[in-house]
Design a protein around this motif. Structure first.
Motif, PDB file in Angstrom:
ATOM      1  N   ALA A 178      -0.117  12.696  -9.393  1.00 27.88           N
ATOM      2  CA  ALA A 178       1.328  12.633  -9.174  1.00 27.88           C
ATOM      3  C   ALA A 178       1.918  13.844  -9.877  1.00 27.88           C
ATOM      4  O   ALA A 178       1.909  13.928 -11.115  1.00 27.88           O
ATOM      5  CB  ALA A 178       1.911  11.342  -9.723  1.00 27.88           C
ATOM      6  N   VAL A 179       2.382  14.803  -9.088  1.00 28.26           N
ATOM      7  CA  VAL A 179       2.849  16.081  -9.622  1.00 28.26           C
ATOM      8  C   VAL A 179       4.355  16.013  -9.847  1.00 28.26           C
ATOM      9  O   VAL A 179       5.122  15.744  -8.914  1.00 28.26           O
ATOM     10  CB  VAL A 179       2.500  17.231  -8.660  1.00 28.26           C
ATOM     11  CG1 VAL A 179       2.988  18.564  -9.227  1.00 28.26           C
ATOM     12  CG2 VAL A 179       0.993  17.271  -8.412  1.00 28.26           C
ATOM     13  N   ALA A 180       4.784  16.255 -11.070  1.00 22.84           N
ATOM     14  CA  ALA A 180       6.209  16.205 -11.407  1.00 22.84           C
ATOM     15  C   ALA A 180       6.925  17.449 -10.908  1.00 22.84           C
ATOM     16  O   ALA A 180       6.311  18.495 -10.660  1.00 22.84           O
ATOM     17  CB  ALA A 180       6.393  16.066 -12.917  1.00 22.84           C
ATOM     18  N   ALA A 282      -8.213   6.488  -2.528  1.00 24.01           N
ATOM     19  CA  ALA A 282      -7.409   7.664  -2.853  1.00 24.01           C
ATOM     20  C   ALA A 282      -6.354   7.907  -1.779  1.00 24.01           C
ATOM     21  O   ALA A 282      -5.191   8.187  -2.081  1.00 24.01           O
ATOM     22  CB  ALA A 282      -8.308   8.884  -3.008  1.00 24.01           C
ATOM     23  N   LEU A 283      -6.744   7.780  -0.516  1.00 23.15           N
ATOM     24  CA  LEU A 283      -5.795   7.980   0.578  1.00 23.15           C
ATOM     25  C   LEU A 283      -4.686   6.927   0.534  1.00 23.15           C
ATOM     26  O   LEU A 283      -3.500   7.238   0.698  1.00 23.15           O
ATOM     27  CB  LEU A 283      -6.517   7.932   1.917  1.00 23.15           C
ATOM     28  CG  LEU A 283      -5.644   8.088   3.167  1.00 23.15           C
ATOM     29  CD1 LEU A 283      -4.856   9.390   3.126  1.00 23.15           C
ATOM     30  CD2 LEU A 283      -6.495   8.004   4.426  1.00 23.15           C
ATOM     31  N   GLU A 284      -5.064   5.676   0.291  1.00 24.22           N
ATOM     32  CA  GLU A 284      -4.074   4.601   0.232  1.00 24.22           C
ATOM     33  C   GLU A 284      -3.074   4.835  -0.894  1.00 24.22           C
ATOM     34  O   GLU A 284      -1.857   4.641  -0.727  1.00 24.22           O
ATOM     35  CB  GLU A 284      -4.775   3.254   0.043  1.00 24.22           C
ATOM     36  CG  GLU A 284      -5.572   2.805   1.264  1.00 24.22           C
ATOM     37  CD  GLU A 284      -6.405   1.565   0.982  1.00 24.22           C
ATOM     38  OE1 GLU A 284      -6.294   1.017  -0.150  1.00 24.22           O
ATOM     39  OE2 GLU A 284      -7.162   1.140   1.876  1.00 24.22           O
ATOM     40  N   LEU A 285      -3.566   5.272  -2.048  1.00 21.37           N
ATOM     41  CA  LEU A 285      -2.675   5.507  -3.181  1.00 21.37           C
ATOM     42  C   LEU A 285      -1.786   6.717  -2.919  1.00 21.37           C
ATOM     43  O   LEU A 285      -0.592   6.701  -3.251  1.00 21.37           O
ATOM     44  CB  LEU A 285      -3.481   5.701  -4.463  1.00 21.37           C
ATOM     45  CG  LEU A 285      -2.664   5.963  -5.732  1.00 21.37           C
ATOM     46  CD1 LEU A 285      -1.640   4.866  -5.978  1.00 21.37           C
ATOM     47  CD2 LEU A 285      -3.583   6.117  -6.941  1.00 21.37           C
ATOM     48  N   GLN A 286      -2.339   7.760  -2.334  1.00 20.61           N
ATOM     49  CA  GLN A 286      -1.526   8.931  -1.995  1.00 20.61           C
ATOM     50  C   GLN A 286      -0.372   8.540  -1.082  1.00 20.61           C
ATOM     51  O   GLN A 286       0.766   8.969  -1.277  1.00 20.61           O
ATOM     52  CB  GLN A 286      -2.381  10.001  -1.330  1.00 20.61           C
ATOM     53  CG  GLN A 286      -1.600  11.270  -0.987  1.00 20.61           C
ATOM     54  CD  GLN A 286      -2.418  12.257  -0.181  1.00 20.61           C
ATOM     55  OE1 GLN A 286      -3.275  11.865   0.620  1.00 20.61           O
ATOM     56  NE2 GLN A 286      -2.170  13.539  -0.392  1.00 20.61           N
ATOM     57  N   VAL A 287      -0.651   7.704  -0.089  1.00 22.53           N
ATOM     58  CA  VAL A 287       0.390   7.260   0.839  1.00 22.53           C
ATOM     59  C   VAL A 287       1.440   6.432   0.103  1.00 22.53           C
ATOM     60  O   VAL A 287       2.656   6.603   0.305  1.00 22.53           O
ATOM     61  CB  VAL A 287      -0.232   6.460   1.997  1.00 22.53           C
ATOM     62  CG1 VAL A 287       0.854   5.787   2.836  1.00 22.53           C
ATOM     63  CG2 VAL A 287      -1.077   7.369   2.877  1.00 22.53           C
ATOM     64  N   ALA A 288       0.988   5.540  -0.784  1.00 16.48           N
ATOM     65  CA  ALA A 288       1.923   4.684  -1.522  1.00 16.48           C
ATOM     66  C   ALA A 288       2.834   5.502  -2.426  1.00 16.48           C
ATOM     67  O   ALA A 288       4.052   5.270  -2.484  1.00 16.48           O
ATOM     68  CB  ALA A 288       1.147   3.648  -2.340  1.00 16.48           C
ATOM     69  N   LEU A 289       2.271   6.471  -3.122  1.00 18.42           N
ATOM     70  CA  LEU A 289       3.086   7.305  -4.005  1.00 18.42           C
ATOM     71  C   LEU A 289       4.022   8.194  -3.190  1.00 18.42           C
ATOM     72  O   LEU A 289       5.184   8.391  -3.557  1.00 18.42           O
ATOM     73  CB  LEU A 289       2.187   8.159  -4.898  1.00 18.42           C
ATOM     74  CG  LEU A 289       1.330   7.415  -5.925  1.00 18.42           C
ATOM     75  CD1 LEU A 289       0.421   8.379  -6.664  1.00 18.42           C
ATOM     76  CD2 LEU A 289       2.188   6.635  -6.905  1.00 18.42           C
ATOM     77  N   ALA A 291       5.304   7.502  -0.338  1.00 20.23           N
ATOM     78  CA  ALA A 291       6.375   6.667   0.205  1.00 20.23           C
ATOM     79  C   ALA A 291       7.495   6.465  -0.807  1.00 20.23           C
ATOM     80  O   ALA A 291       8.632   6.141  -0.434  1.00 20.23           O
ATOM     81  CB  ALA A 291       5.821   5.317   0.652  1.00 20.23           C
ATOM     82  N   SER A 292       7.185   6.654  -2.091  1.00 19.48           N
ATOM     83  CA  SER A 292       8.197   6.541  -3.143  1.00 19.48           C
ATOM     84  C   SER A 292       8.820   7.890  -3.475  1.00 19.48           C
ATOM     85  O   SER A 292       9.527   8.016  -4.481  1.00 19.48           O
ATOM     86  CB  SER A 292       7.563   5.943  -4.408  1.00 19.48           C
ATOM     87  OG  SER A 292       7.104   4.629  -4.165  1.00 19.48           O
ATOM     88  N   GLY A 293       8.532   8.886  -2.653  1.00 13.50           N
ATOM     89  CA  GLY A 293       9.145  10.197  -2.843  1.00 13.50           C
ATOM     90  C   GLY A 293       8.418  11.101  -3.802  1.00 13.50           C
ATOM     91  O   GLY A 293       8.953  12.148  -4.196  1.00 13.50           O
ATOM     92  N   LEU A 294       7.193  10.735  -4.176  1.00 18.89           N
ATOM     93  CA  LEU A 294       6.445  11.537  -5.138  1.00 18.89           C
ATOM     94  C   LEU A 294       5.533  12.528  -4.421  1.00 18.89           C
ATOM     95  O   LEU A 294       5.065  12.270  -3.308  1.00 18.89           O
ATOM     96  CB  LEU A 294       5.604  10.632  -6.038  1.00 18.89           C
ATOM     97  CG  LEU A 294       6.393   9.643  -6.899  1.00 18.89           C
ATOM     98  CD1 LEU A 294       5.447   8.633  -7.541  1.00 18.89           C
ATOM     99  CD2 LEU A 294       7.181  10.386  -7.971  1.00 18.89           C
ATOM    100  N   ASN A 295       5.281  13.643  -5.078  1.00 21.22           N
ATOM    101  CA  ASN A 295       4.322  14.618  -4.577  1.00 21.22           C
ATOM    102  C   ASN A 295       2.943  14.203  -5.075  1.00 21.22           C
ATOM    103  O   ASN A 295       2.641  14.345  -6.259  1.00 21.22           O
ATOM    104  CB  ASN A 295       4.675  16.020  -5.080  1.00 21.22           C
ATOM    105  CG  ASN A 295       3.710  17.084  -4.588  1.00 21.22           C
ATOM    106  OD1 ASN A 295       2.917  16.844  -3.675  1.00 21.22           O
ATOM    107  ND2 ASN A 295       3.777  18.252  -5.185  1.00 21.22           N
ATOM    108  N   ALA A 296       2.125  13.662  -4.187  1.00 25.93           N
ATOM    109  CA  ALA A 296       0.821  13.122  -4.570  1.00 25.93           C
ATOM    110  C   ALA A 296      -0.284  13.908  -3.876  1.00 25.93           C
ATOM    111  O   ALA A 296      -0.210  14.198  -2.681  1.00 25.93           O
ATOM    112  CB  ALA A 296       0.726  11.650  -4.203  1.00 25.93           C
TER     113      ALA A 296
END
Length: 312
Positions: A178-180, A282-289, A291-296
């Protein structure tokens, strides 16, 4: 095999890193700390192309905003090129083009990767034929994380993190980053840790002068066991980083609620690294993050350190 060095330029690539374990020793009289860390190089890379020139210059492109980066002699890539030139007696210069993908001031060693890739690229371009040992000695003069960016893989770092010993690591570990949208000052994070230790000296155990990496970490890496490693992740800089950037708490919770085995602040932050069991997770978590507007970003480790890249 085709020579990977063109007469016109040399291209080298070096990885970012995650500290899967980091203990910080007591503050010493010189203002530094002894460290004990376990590094893992991951598949997020800095690319450096080196072209012949009369003087030294650097420019940036890439997937991240580089407008705030210095392009003068304070830049670590230029320092690396000048150091190699002095060491080898080379009298020319170099024009460096850096393609950045590792977060800036993100706790993943992007600047160190630039320096390591620059050493490799300039050595090839100039034909200085420095040995790996000689490049490693130069890397240690540039910063604590530069030798690891040069070696890659998985390693234990002691001293200021620059005294490396390879660590056995089996298989592949999957991470989601998760890149700030902001960076953090490493000295500020260390200062916050020192202040906290001083203010709460009566309530917490004093830091060791010379810390060590826990055996649980070494066993998990040796076994290639993501679940075991998740239990052993540790970073002394995480608490001060979270105090300086409280919003990271929510992202850590979100990642762990969305399938991560564990999350950790990478180095001095603010990048968060989430360990997951496999590529699908990893793909599922990337999609979830996302979806919350985070750069994953999805990455794997360990990967090799700074190497030449063939472009034709």
């Amino acid at each position: 095999m085709t020579d990977p060095v063109s007469p016109h330029f040399a291209h080298a690539r070096a990885p970012g890193k995650i500290n899967v374990f980091l203990k910080v020793g007591q503050l010493q009289g010189d203002g530094y700390h002894e460290l004990a860390t376990a590094f893992q190089a991951v598949s997020l890379y800095e690319d450096v192309r080196a072209y012949p020139a009369d003087d030294f210059s650097v420019s940036f492109t890439g997937s991240i905003d580089t407008t705030g980066l210095s392009t003068d002699g304070s830049n670590l890539a230029i320092k690396a090129a000048r150091l190699l030139a002095r060491q080898s007696g080379y009298r020319g210069g170099v024009r460096l083009e850096v393609e950045k993908n590792v977060p800036i001031a993100g706790g993943m060693g992007g600047g160190s990767a630039d320096a390591a890739a620059t050493l490799v690229a300039c050595d090839a371009l100039w034909g200085t034929d420095a040995s790996r040992e000689e490049l490693t000695a130069l890397a240690a003069k540039l910063g604590a994380d530069v030798p690891f960016a040069l070696s890659g893989g998985t390693a234990i770092g002691t001293g200021r993190g620059d005294q490396l010993s390879p660590a056995l690591a089996k298989g592949r570990f999957h991470w989601v980053l998760a890149v700030a949208e902001f960076g953090m000052s490493t000295p500020e994070v260390y200062s916050a840790l020192d202040r906290h230790r001083e203010e709460h000296a009566q309530d917490i155990y004093p830091a060791l002068m010379t810390p060590a990496v826990d055996t649980d970490v070494l066993q998990a890496l040796r076994a290639g066991d993501a679940r075991q490693l998740a239990e052993a992740l540790h970073n002394d800089l995480q608490a001060p980083a979270l105090r300086l950037a409280p919003g990271l708490h929510e992202i850590l919770e979100l990642g762990e609620q969305s399938g991560a085995l564990a999350g950790i602040v990478s180095g001095s932050g603010p990048t968060l690294a989430f360990l997951v069991p496999d590529a699908d997770s990893a793909l599922e978590l990337q999609v979830a993050l996302g979806a919350s507007g985070l750069n994953a970003l999805r990455v794997t480790g360990p990967v090799h350190g700074a190497r030449l890249v063939q472009e034709w």
